[in-house]
Design a protein around this motif. Structure first.
Motif, PDB file in Angstrom:
ATOM      1  N   MET A   1       3.854  -9.801 -19.339  1.00 46.23           N
ATOM      2  CA  MET A   1       3.308  -8.473 -19.166  1.00 46.23           C
ATOM      3  C   MET A   1       2.663  -8.336 -17.786  1.00 46.23           C
ATOM      4  N   ILE A   2       1.949  -9.339 -17.364  1.00 48.14           N
ATOM      5  CA  ILE A   2       1.306  -9.298 -16.053  1.00 48.14           C
ATOM      6  C   ILE A   2       2.354  -9.309 -14.949  1.00 48.14           C
ATOM      7  N   LEU A   3       3.378 -10.129 -15.102  1.00 43.69           N
ATOM      8  CA  LEU A   3       4.434 -10.168 -14.086  1.00 43.69           C
ATOM      9  C   LEU A   3       5.213  -8.857 -14.047  1.00 43.69           C
ATOM     10  N   GLU A   4       5.382  -8.240 -15.187  1.00 45.97           N
ATOM     11  CA  GLU A   4       6.066  -6.949 -15.240  1.00 45.97           C
ATOM     12  C   GLU A   4       5.256  -5.876 -14.512  1.00 45.97           C
ATOM     13  N   ALA A   5       3.946  -5.877 -14.718  1.00 48.58           N
ATOM     14  CA  ALA A   5       3.086  -4.913 -14.021  1.00 48.58           C
ATOM     15  C   ALA A   5       3.057  -5.188 -12.521  1.00 48.58           C
ATOM     16  N   LEU A   6       3.024  -6.453 -12.150  1.00 43.18           N
ATOM     17  CA  LEU A   6       3.041  -6.808 -10.729  1.00 43.18           C
ATOM     18  C   LEU A   6       4.367  -6.415 -10.089  1.00 43.18           C
ATOM     19  N   ALA A   7       5.461  -6.631 -10.797  1.00 43.66           N
ATOM     20  CA  ALA A   7       6.772  -6.252 -10.269  1.00 43.66           C
ATOM     21  C   ALA A   7       6.888  -4.736 -10.129  1.00 43.66           C
ATOM     22  N   SER A   8       6.354  -3.996 -11.065  1.00 44.65           N
ATOM     23  CA  SER A   8       6.417  -2.543 -10.955  1.00 44.65           C
ATOM     24  C   SER A   8       5.527  -2.034  -9.823  1.00 44.65           C
ATOM     25  N   ALA A   9       4.384  -2.678  -9.590  1.00 48.21           N
ATOM     26  CA  ALA A   9       3.528  -2.292  -8.467  1.00 48.21           C
ATOM     27  C   ALA A   9       4.223  -2.567  -7.133  1.00 48.21           C
ATOM     28  N   VAL A  10       4.900  -3.688  -7.041  1.00 50.08           N
ATOM     29  CA  VAL A  10       5.645  -4.008  -5.816  1.00 50.08           C
ATOM     30  C   VAL A  10       6.804  -3.031  -5.632  1.00 50.08           C
ATOM     31  N   LEU A  11       7.453  -2.662  -6.717  1.00 46.30           N
ATOM     32  CA  LEU A  11       8.531  -1.679  -6.651  1.00 46.30           C
ATOM     33  C   LEU A  11       8.004  -0.322  -6.189  1.00 46.30           C
ATOM     34  N   GLY A  12       6.869   0.097  -6.710  1.00 44.29           N
ATOM     35  CA  GLY A  12       6.254   1.355  -6.281  1.00 44.29           C
ATOM     36  C   GLY A  12       5.829   1.312  -4.828  1.00 44.29           C
ATOM     37  N   LEU A  13       5.314   0.172  -4.385  1.00 44.00           N
ATOM     38  CA  LEU A  13       4.943   0.010  -2.977  1.00 44.00           C
ATOM     39  C   LEU A  13       6.171   0.105  -2.082  1.00 44.00           C
ATOM     40  N   ALA A  14       7.252  -0.523  -2.494  1.00 40.62           N
ATOM     41  CA  ALA A  14       8.486  -0.468  -1.695  1.00 40.62           C
ATOM     42  C   ALA A  14       9.034   0.954  -1.620  1.00 40.62           C
ATOM     43  N   LEU A  15       9.030   1.667  -2.741  1.00 36.73           N
ATOM     44  CA  LEU A  15       9.503   3.047  -2.727  1.00 36.73           C
ATOM     45  C   LEU A  15       8.620   3.933  -1.857  1.00 36.73           C
ATOM     46  N   ALA A  16       7.318   3.711  -1.912  1.00 36.70           N
ATOM     47  CA  ALA A  16       6.397   4.508  -1.100  1.00 36.70           C
ATOM     48  C   ALA A  16       6.575   4.217   0.385  1.00 36.70           C
ATOM     49  N   LEU A  17       6.767   2.960   0.743  1.00 37.02           N
ATOM     50  CA  LEU A  17       6.963   2.626   2.152  1.00 37.02           C
ATOM     51  C   LEU A  17       8.287   3.175   2.679  1.00 37.02           C
ATOM     52  N   ILE A  18       9.316   3.142   1.848  1.00 34.36           N
ATOM     53  CA  ILE A  18      10.597   3.723   2.258  1.00 34.36           C
ATOM     54  C   ILE A  18      10.453   5.230   2.457  1.00 34.36           C
ATOM     55  N   ALA A  19       9.771   5.893   1.528  1.00 37.67           N
ATOM     56  CA  ALA A  19       9.572   7.337   1.657  1.00 37.67           C
ATOM     57  C   ALA A  19       8.730   7.662   2.882  1.00 37.67           C
ATOM     58  N   ALA A  20       7.683   6.888   3.133  1.00 39.33           N
ATOM     59  CA  ALA A  20       6.828   7.140   4.287  1.00 39.33           C
ATOM     60  C   ALA A  20       7.567   6.877   5.595  1.00 39.33           C
ATOM     61  N   TYR A  21       8.493   5.948   5.593  1.00 41.24           N
ATOM     62  CA  TYR A  21       9.268   5.647   6.797  1.00 41.24           C
ATOM     63  C   TYR A  21      10.334   6.710   7.045  1.00 41.24           C
ATOM     64  N   ARG A  22      10.976   7.174   5.968  1.00 41.18           N
ATOM     65  CA  ARG A  22      12.084   8.118   6.115  1.00 41.18           C
ATOM     66  C   ARG A  22      11.615   9.564   6.315  1.00 41.18           C
TER      67      ARG A  22
END
Length: 88
Positions: A1-22
């Protein structure tokens, strides 16, 4: 459960950085975009994990990506200036 939450946070960070860059000219300040992406991904993971139960980690990450992208899309401003009609 903790790894799933950490993976989703990293996924959200990656999507946000891509959106902020594009789309830097159509989004507000970068810290707001990053925090919205992470919070949306965590909320999406929570909702899909609650709906599907344990054992569907890939589906929970898919739900996290969808909710994160949807919450980031709410931050996008119009590209041009809004036109006002002559009667307004």
């Amino acid at each position: 459960m903790i790894l799933e939450a950490l993976a989703s946070a990293v996924l959200g960070l990656a999507l946000a950085l891509i959106a902020a860059y594009r789309l830097p000219h159509r989004l507000p300040a970068r810290p707001l975009v990053i925090s919205t992406g992470i919070a949306g991904a965590l909320f999406g993971d929570f909702v899909t994990h609650t709906a599907l139960g344990p054992g569907g980690a890939w589906l929970s990450l898919l739900g996290a990506a969808i909710i994160s992208a949807a919450s980031l899309s709410l931050l996008i401003r119009p590209a041009g200036r809004l036109r006002r009609s002559a009667t307004a």
